[in-house]
Scaffold this active site. Structure first.
Site, short mmCIF file in Angstrom:
data_model
loop_
_atom_site.label_atom_id
_atom_site.label_comp_id
_atom_site.label_asym_id
_atom_site.label_seq_id
_atom_site.Cartn_x
_atom_site.Cartn_y
_atom_site.Cartn_z
N ARG A 5 68.92 98.28 31.51
CA ARG A 5 69.90 97.89 30.05
C ARG A 5 69.96 99.83 29.58
O ARG A 5 69.41 100.30 29.11
CB ARG A 5 69.30 97.53 29.03
CG ARG A 5 69.67 96.10 29.13
CD ARG A 5 69.20 94.68 27.84
NE ARG A 5 68.41 95.07 27.22
CZ ARG A 5 68.36 94.29 25.69
NH1 ARG A 5 68.95 93.21 25.21
NH2 ARG A 5 67.03 95.18 25.40
N THR A 7 74.50 100.64 23.81
CA THR A 7 75.17 99.79 24.11
C THR A 7 75.54 98.42 24.46
O THR A 7 75.45 97.32 24.28
CB THR A 7 76.24 100.10 25.15
OG1 THR A 7 75.90 99.77 26.69
CG2 THR A 7 77.22 101.61 25.20
N ASP A 67 59.08 94.87 25.93
CA ASP A 67 60.15 95.20 27.45
C ASP A 67 58.67 94.46 28.18
O ASP A 67 58.03 95.23 28.22
CB ASP A 67 59.88 96.46 27.00
CG ASP A 67 60.93 96.97 28.24
OD1 ASP A 67 62.16 97.98 27.86
OD2 ASP A 67 60.34 97.11 29.52
N ASP A 71 58.18 97.61 30.84
CA ASP A 71 56.47 97.75 30.64
C ASP A 71 55.36 97.70 30.06
O ASP A 71 54.60 97.93 30.77
CB ASP A 71 57.40 98.70 28.81
CG ASP A 71 58.27 98.99 29.03
OD1 ASP A 71 58.60 100.30 30.79
OD2 ASP A 71 58.90 100.60 28.11
C1 PRP Z 1 65.22 93.86 30.91
C2 PRP Z 1 64.84 92.35 31.76
C3 PRP Z 1 66.41 91.53 32.19
C4 PRP Z 1 66.94 92.62 31.13
C5 PRP Z 1 67.79 91.22 30.84
O1 PRP Z 1 65.35 94.48 32.37
O2 PRP Z 1 63.89 92.48 33.08
O3 PRP Z 1 67.13 92.77 33.07
O4 PRP Z 1 66.32 93.51 29.88
O5 PRP Z 1 68.45 92.00 29.26
P1 PRP Z 1 69.60 91.48 28.52
O6 PRP Z 1 69.57 89.52 28.88
O7 PRP Z 1 70.37 91.67 27.24
O8 PRP Z 1 70.88 92.34 30.12
P2 PRP Z 1 65.64 96.06 31.41
O9 PRP Z 1 66.44 96.24 31.09
O10 PRP Z 1 64.81 96.66 29.98
O11 PRP Z 1 65.02 96.70 33.13
P3 PRP Z 1 63.52 96.74 33.10
O12 PRP Z 1 63.44 95.31 33.85
O13 PRP Z 1 63.45 98.38 34.57
O14 PRP Z 1 61.86 97.13 32.35
N1 URA Z 2 64.82 92.78 27.86
C1 URA Z 2 63.02 92.98 27.88
O1 URA Z 2 62.25 92.99 28.44
N2 URA Z 2 62.59 92.59 26.59
C2 URA Z 2 63.49 92.15 25.44
O2 URA Z 2 63.33 91.07 25.10
C3 URA Z 2 65.03 92.08 25.83
C4 URA Z 2 64.99 92.68 26.70
#
Ligand code: PRP
Ligand code: URA
Length: 211
Positions: A105, A109, A201, A204
């Protein structure tokens, strides 16, 4: 709540997710719990899956029993965070194949950026279950479903651990006929599109990249 949205109100989900929420839960334990929830949610999502009648020979006699044909199933993880949930689904049904969609993400944005897709060659012939711990704005999950549709498969179910009401609304309006399995429904999103109270997150927390 729409008919296809299953909020898995169960003390075991509440218990395990409370441990994930705790800021003091370190990545090793966090990963293990995510994996256990992946196992349990895949179990729920497979409740009505087709079975095939197969003759099994017990030590005493032959009996016709029902088996799930894992070759007709695919667990698709949204990377990074979905990988550990998919590990739990794999423990449940090791004969299923797996697919991977990497998405991150944008921090400003909140739109997802797709960087990698690897799916079984015969994905169009399989039932695909998507796994990702967080459903926040639903941007990532909607993009993942669209990618699967481009490859000829309409997902069988989507499983997440925590969802925001905003994400459930967006996902179920976009795909009203895809069942959504949610471990816990949280209150709302904050100004950075993080789920409240949430767990932070997920990627993370799983991989310790916020240390
Ligand atoms: C997180 C999570 C989803 C997304 C959800 O991933 O694992 O994929 O955010 O958010 P949304 O519903 O607003 O799209 P992230 O993009 O943080 O990547 P990561 O798994 O590498 O931490
Ligand atoms: N992605 C995450 O990992 N946590 C949140 O709360 C939202 C998006």
């Amino acid at each position: 709540m729409k008919e296809n949205v299953h909020i898995l109100n169960h003390p075991m989900f509440e218990h395990k997710i409370a441990m994930l929420r705790d800021i003091n839960t370190r990545p090793g334990v966090f990963r293990q719990i995510v994996r256990e929830i992946g196992f349990l949610e895949a179990y729920e999502a497979l409740r009505d899956i087709d079975t095939v009648t197969t003759t099994v020979t017990t030590p005493l006699e032959k009996t016709d029993r029902q088996l799930i044909d894992g070759s007709k199933l695919c667990f698709v993880s949204i990377m990074r965070a979905g990988l550990e949930m998919a590990a739990g689904a794999r423990d449940l049904l090791p004969s299923a194949s797996e697919g991977f969609i990497a998405m991150a993400r944008d921090e400003v944005t909140f739109k997802p950026h797709l960087s990698y897709v690897k799916l079984p060659r015969t994905i169009a012939e399989k039932k695909a279950i998507i796994l990702d711990p967080m459903l926040a704005t639903a941007g990532s999950s909607i993009a993942a479903v669209k990618k699967l549709i481009e490859h000829g498969v309409k997902p069988y179910a989507f499983c997440c651990i925590i969802a925001a009401p905003e994400g459930i609304k967006a996902f179920s309006e976009a795909f009203p006929d895809i069942p959504l399995y949610v471990g816990c429904l949280d209150r709302c999103l904050n100004e950075k599109a993080y789920i409240l109270p949430g767990l932070g997150d997920a990627g993370d927390r799983i991989y310790g990249t916020n240390d």
